[in-house]
Scaffold this motif. Structure first.
Motif, mmCIF file in Angstrom:
data_model
loop_
_atom_site.group_PDB
_atom_site.id
_atom_site.type_symbol
_atom_site.label_atom_id
_atom_site.label_comp_id
_atom_site.label_asym_id
_atom_site.label_seq_id
_atom_site.Cartn_x
_atom_site.Cartn_y
_atom_site.Cartn_z
ATOM 1 N N GLY A 1 -12.018 -8.919 -9.632
ATOM 2 C CA GLY A 1 -11.565 -7.532 -9.772
ATOM 3 C C GLY A 1 -10.078 -7.396 -9.974
ATOM 4 N N LYS A 2 -9.499 -8.396 -10.568
ATOM 5 C CA LYS A 2 -8.053 -8.372 -10.726
ATOM 6 C C LYS A 2 -7.621 -7.245 -11.663
ATOM 7 N N ASP A 3 -8.335 -7.083 -12.764
ATOM 8 C CA ASP A 3 -7.910 -6.106 -13.758
ATOM 9 C C ASP A 3 -7.998 -4.677 -13.217
ATOM 10 N N ALA A 4 -9.083 -4.413 -12.504
ATOM 11 C CA ALA A 4 -9.236 -3.081 -11.911
ATOM 12 C C ALA A 4 -8.112 -2.813 -10.925
ATOM 13 N N LEU A 5 -7.811 -3.821 -10.132
ATOM 14 C CA LEU A 5 -6.747 -3.685 -9.135
ATOM 15 C C LEU A 5 -5.402 -3.416 -9.811
ATOM 16 N N MET A 6 -5.160 -4.158 -10.892
ATOM 17 C CA MET A 6 -3.908 -3.989 -11.630
ATOM 18 C C MET A 6 -3.751 -2.531 -12.073
ATOM 19 N N GLN A 7 -4.849 -1.947 -12.539
ATOM 20 C CA GLN A 7 -4.778 -0.581 -13.043
ATOM 21 C C GLN A 7 -4.389 0.402 -11.942
ATOM 22 N N ILE A 8 -5.037 0.225 -10.812
ATOM 23 C CA ILE A 8 -4.719 1.094 -9.676
ATOM 24 C C ILE A 8 -3.256 0.934 -9.280
ATOM 25 N N ALA B 1 1.601 -10.420 -13.601
ATOM 26 C CA ALA B 1 0.327 -11.056 -13.297
ATOM 27 C C ALA B 1 0.186 -12.328 -14.113
ATOM 28 N N SER B 2 -0.334 -13.350 -13.493
ATOM 29 C CA SER B 2 -0.655 -14.574 -14.239
ATOM 30 C C SER B 2 -1.811 -15.249 -13.525
ATOM 31 N N ASN B 3 -2.789 -15.702 -14.282
ATOM 32 C CA ASN B 3 -4.019 -16.265 -13.718
ATOM 33 C C ASN B 3 -4.555 -15.338 -12.626
ATOM 34 N N GLY B 4 -4.707 -15.880 -11.438
ATOM 35 C CA GLY B 4 -5.236 -15.041 -10.366
ATOM 36 C C GLY B 4 -4.162 -14.444 -9.491
ATOM 37 N N THR B 5 -2.901 -14.571 -9.915
ATOM 38 C CA THR B 5 -1.812 -14.148 -9.044
ATOM 39 C C THR B 5 -1.169 -12.852 -9.538
ATOM 40 N N ILE B 6 -0.924 -11.944 -8.599
ATOM 41 C CA ILE B 6 -0.187 -10.722 -8.946
ATOM 42 C C ILE B 6 1.095 -10.698 -8.107
ATOM 43 N N GLU B 7 2.222 -10.484 -8.781
ATOM 44 C CA GLU B 7 3.495 -10.367 -8.071
ATOM 45 C C GLU B 7 4.017 -8.954 -8.180
ATOM 46 N N LEU C 1 -6.311 -1.614 1.170
ATOM 47 C CA LEU C 1 -7.288 -0.532 1.163
ATOM 48 C C LEU C 1 -7.805 -0.275 -0.251
ATOM 49 N N GLU C 2 -6.859 -0.197 -1.193
ATOM 50 C CA GLU C 2 -7.224 0.041 -2.592
ATOM 51 C C GLU C 2 -8.061 -1.100 -3.161
ATOM 52 N N ALA C 3 -7.687 -2.294 -2.785
ATOM 53 C CA ALA C 3 -8.426 -3.463 -3.270
ATOM 54 C C ALA C 3 -9.871 -3.408 -2.791
ATOM 55 N N ASN C 4 -10.031 -3.034 -1.532
ATOM 56 C CA ASN C 4 -11.344 -2.926 -0.923
ATOM 57 C C ASN C 4 -12.192 -1.871 -1.640
ATOM 58 N N ARG C 5 -11.570 -0.730 -1.863
ATOM 59 C CA ARG C 5 -12.239 0.396 -2.518
ATOM 60 C C ARG C 5 -12.721 0.012 -3.924
ATOM 61 N N ASN C 6 -11.982 -0.869 -4.563
ATOM 62 C CA ASN C 6 -12.320 -1.242 -5.935
ATOM 63 C C ASN C 6 -13.016 -2.590 -6.021
ATOM 64 N N SER C 7 -13.475 -3.056 -4.868
ATOM 65 C CA SER C 7 -14.214 -4.311 -4.786
ATOM 66 C C SER C 7 -13.460 -5.491 -5.374
ATOM 67 N N ALA C 8 -12.143 -5.462 -5.257
ATOM 68 C CA ALA C 8 -11.375 -6.643 -5.657
ATOM 69 C C ALA C 8 -11.278 -7.567 -4.453
ATOM 70 N N VAL C 9 -11.418 -8.868 -4.720
ATOM 71 C CA VAL C 9 -11.367 -9.813 -3.601
ATOM 72 C C VAL C 9 -9.995 -10.501 -3.574
ATOM 73 N N ILE C 10 -9.261 -10.237 -2.501
ATOM 74 C CA ILE C 10 -7.935 -10.861 -2.337
ATOM 75 C C ILE C 10 -8.061 -11.993 -1.327
ATOM 76 N N THR C 11 -7.664 -13.180 -1.718
ATOM 77 C CA THR C 11 -7.813 -14.321 -0.813
ATOM 78 C C THR C 11 -6.543 -14.593 -0.009
ATOM 79 N N SER C 12 -5.398 -14.169 -0.528
ATOM 80 C CA SER C 12 -4.189 -14.360 0.280
ATOM 81 C C SER C 12 -3.098 -13.378 -0.126
ATOM 82 N N VAL C 13 -2.299 -13.011 0.863
ATOM 83 C CA VAL C 13 -1.169 -12.113 0.618
ATOM 84 C C VAL C 13 0.077 -12.798 1.164
#
Lengths: 343, 256
Positions: A253-260, A272-278, A293-305
């Motif tokens: 769900g990276k792309d959806a997250l990016m949009q939000i 953004a590059s590969n699976g990483t967003i800065e 919260l937004e990631a959760n709402r959009n079903s994006a899976v974040i493995t680390s912050v």
């Protein structure tokens, strides 16, 4: 990167400064160790000279403490000229040198007693003051032990006590925690802070430890090749680097997250590059829950912050184009031991 | 001025504390002159007079003032050179950054070196008496103290001059072997100068210690090659010259 390193803006002139330098220069043969320094240090300030070994920090200290004479330019300490009024300068300052400068054959108390006599303190005055400064650095119990049996940290604490003994206006600390373990370093920091805040002593310290300068100093001058390349409070210097960085690792769900995220006004930039967003963000800590919260709402899976705040290391990198750890002679404490005294 | 006196006392006191704490140095520095005195003295005996020594003076009596000179030469040069130790161990910085005049620092060191040197010299004198030298008169003893002070001060100045110009301890053995030992052997401490060939004799006459040893002989055993006035003037002049040189070089030294 070079456009910012060339000249630093003229420093503000401080009236009634504890220390002032004008065009201060020291050459050793062909090498210019300190190059045309203009700098004022306020009374009561805890000031840091930050730089790699060989940047010129210790040379400035040696000139200000009358150990060596400037090639050109002028420096005043507590109003006295370091070249012409050496005795007055010496009476106004306390110095803790980079390398231990104690007599190991004498006890801690005898070293302090010697010092007090050299500064013209009479016996009763010395006795009272020795008790005070020993207490300040928690060495009262070790007072009768010969200093050859002191640990490195204890020696350094005694030297700090000694530097304060004759009520100096200005205290110089040249690499006060070099070669000491992390715990001892913390203690020394505490002592230094107390001296400055509670006793009001003006302190100038040199260091190549970024976190030391950051933790202790009211203002920091970053030195490179004998020049000051940046001068301000640690906070302002770090602000120059810009905002904090949040790095997100995503699997889905990276792309959806990016949009939000792009719709949030408080995000300054997104990479953004590969699976990483800065994300470049101010007050990043308080923004992380919102992102999650937004990631959760959009079903994006974040493995680390991860969160990176600008450090003086980043400032140093920006102004000198190098990391301080890359430089020779500033690495492990072993290397410091071997190169001691050349900084 | 008062503050400077206080500083001189402080530096002297430190030298005393160090001297009496370093037992090995204390015994080490007295051992070699003592062995010279004891073995040469026993070997040649105090009876028969050797060629060149005035008749009626035994070898131990002749030798003791020489070995006193040796003791002072070594201990005083070391005292001057001890600036090098302080440089090596960083303590020189603590001294140099204090608001004490350089001349007070030099005088403090000189006072310390004088005290320890003369203390050792008196131990050697007592050993000489045990081995057969006649007990000197009070006047003789007091006059010998004057010469001891002059000898010690001369070589403290010399040591200080070298220490101010040397970066580290590496030149130390060079100074020992090419300066101190020749000064000792060329002073007539062990045998009369007449035994030397003329060229070497000239070198001996250029050596301040020669006049120091001769002055000590006059004071302690009443026999000397030169008049004591000559000894006093020449030794006194070299004392002033070398201490001034040492003080000047020390004053101009920078501490890194």
């Amino acid at each position: 990167m070079n456009d910012i390193t060339d000249e630093v803006k003229p420093t503000e002139v401080i009236k009634d400064a504890a220390i002032s330098m004008r065009g201060l220069t020291k050459e050793f043969g062909e090498m210019i160790a300190v190059n045309q320094i203009d700098l004022d240090i306020k009374k009561g300030e805890l000031f840091g000279l930050l730089g790699a070994n060989g940047a010129g920090k210790s040379t400035i200290i040696k000139m200000l403490t009358t150990m060596i004479t400037p090639t050109s330019g002028e420096a005043r300490v507590w109003g006295y000229d370091v070249a012409k009024e050496r005795k007055e300068v010496r009476s106004s300052i306390g110095v803790v040198f980079q390398d231990p400068a104690v007599d190991g054959m004498l006890t801690g108390r005898e070293n302090l007693d010697f010092h007090g006599r050299m500064y013209g303190m009479d016996a009763s005055c010395r006795k009272a003051r020795i008790a005070e400064v020993l207490d300040l650095v928690d060495l009262t119990e070790k007072a009768e032990v010969r200093m050859q049996d002191y640990s490195g940290g204890m020696k350094r604490r005694l030297e700090i006590a000694r530097g304060l003994m004759h009520y100096p206006h200005v205290l110089f600390l040249d690499e006060p925690t070099i070669g000491l373990d992390a715990q001892t370093r913390r203690y020394i920091w505490q002592y230094i802070r107390n001296m400055n805040k509670e006793l009001g002593v003006t302190i100038i310290l040199t260091t190549h430890y970024m976190e030391e300068a950051d933790f202790l100093c009211d203002r920091v001058a970053i030195m490179d090749n004998g020049k000051i390349v940046a001068l301000d409070t640690p906070e302002h210097l770090k602000d120059l680097i810009g905002s904090e960085t949040i790095t997100l690792e995503t699997v889905e769900g990276k792309d959806a997250l990016m949009q939000i995220l792009q719709s949030f006004p408080w995000i300054k930039s997104i990479n953004a590059s590969n699976g990483t967003i800065e994300l470049q963000v101010d007050h990043a800590q308080s923004r992380i829950p919102e992102i999650m919260l937004e990631a959760n709402r959009n079903s994006a899976v974040i493995t680390s912050v991860s969160l990176h705040k600008p450090t003086l290391e980043d400032v140093f990198l920006k102004y000198t184009g190098r990391k301080i750890r890359d430089l020779p002679g500033s690495g492990s404490s072993m290397a410091n031991m071997m190169f001691r005294g050349r900084g | 001025m008062i503050k400077d006196l206080y500083a001189i006392y402080s530096i002297w006191l430190r030298e005393m504390l160090r001297f009496f704490r370093l037992k090995s140095r204390l015994f080490g520095s007295i051992a070699s002159p003592f062995f010279f005195l004891a073995f040469l003295g026993m070997g040649f005996g105090n009876g028969a007079s050797l060629p060149g020594i005035p008749p009626g003076i035994g070898y131990v009596s002749f030798l003791t003032p020489g070995i006193i000179g040796m003791t002072l030469l070594f201990s005083a040069t070391f005292a001057g050179l001890s600036v090098l130790w302080d440089r090596e161990f960083g303590f020189l910085k603590e001294i140099m950054v204090s608001p004490v005049s350089r001349i007070a620092i030099v005088l403090g060191r000189t006072a310390g070196g004088l005290t320890t040197g003369i203390l050792q010299a008196i131990i050697i004198m007592l050993s000489g008496i045990l081995l057969g030298m006649k007990v000197p008169s009070l006047q003789g003893f007091l006059l010998s103290l004057v010469f001891m002070v002059l000898i010690a001060t001369t070589f403290i100045g010399l040591g200080l001059a070298f220490a101010s110009k040397m970066e580290d301890m590496s030149g130390f053995s060079l100074i020992m072997n090419f300066l101190i030992f020749p000064l000792f052997f060329l002073s007539g401490a062990l045998f009369p100068l007449d035994r030397f060939p003329p060229v070497v004799k000239v070198l001996a006459y250029l050596n301040p210690l020669t006049y120091g040893v001769d002055g000590l002989r006059y004071s302690l055993i009443g026999a000397s090659a030169f008049s004591p006035a000559v000894d006093f003037v020449i030794l006194g002049s070299s004392c002033i010259a070398l201490l001034s040189l040492g003080a000047y070089l020390f004053d101009t030294t920078e501490v890194n």
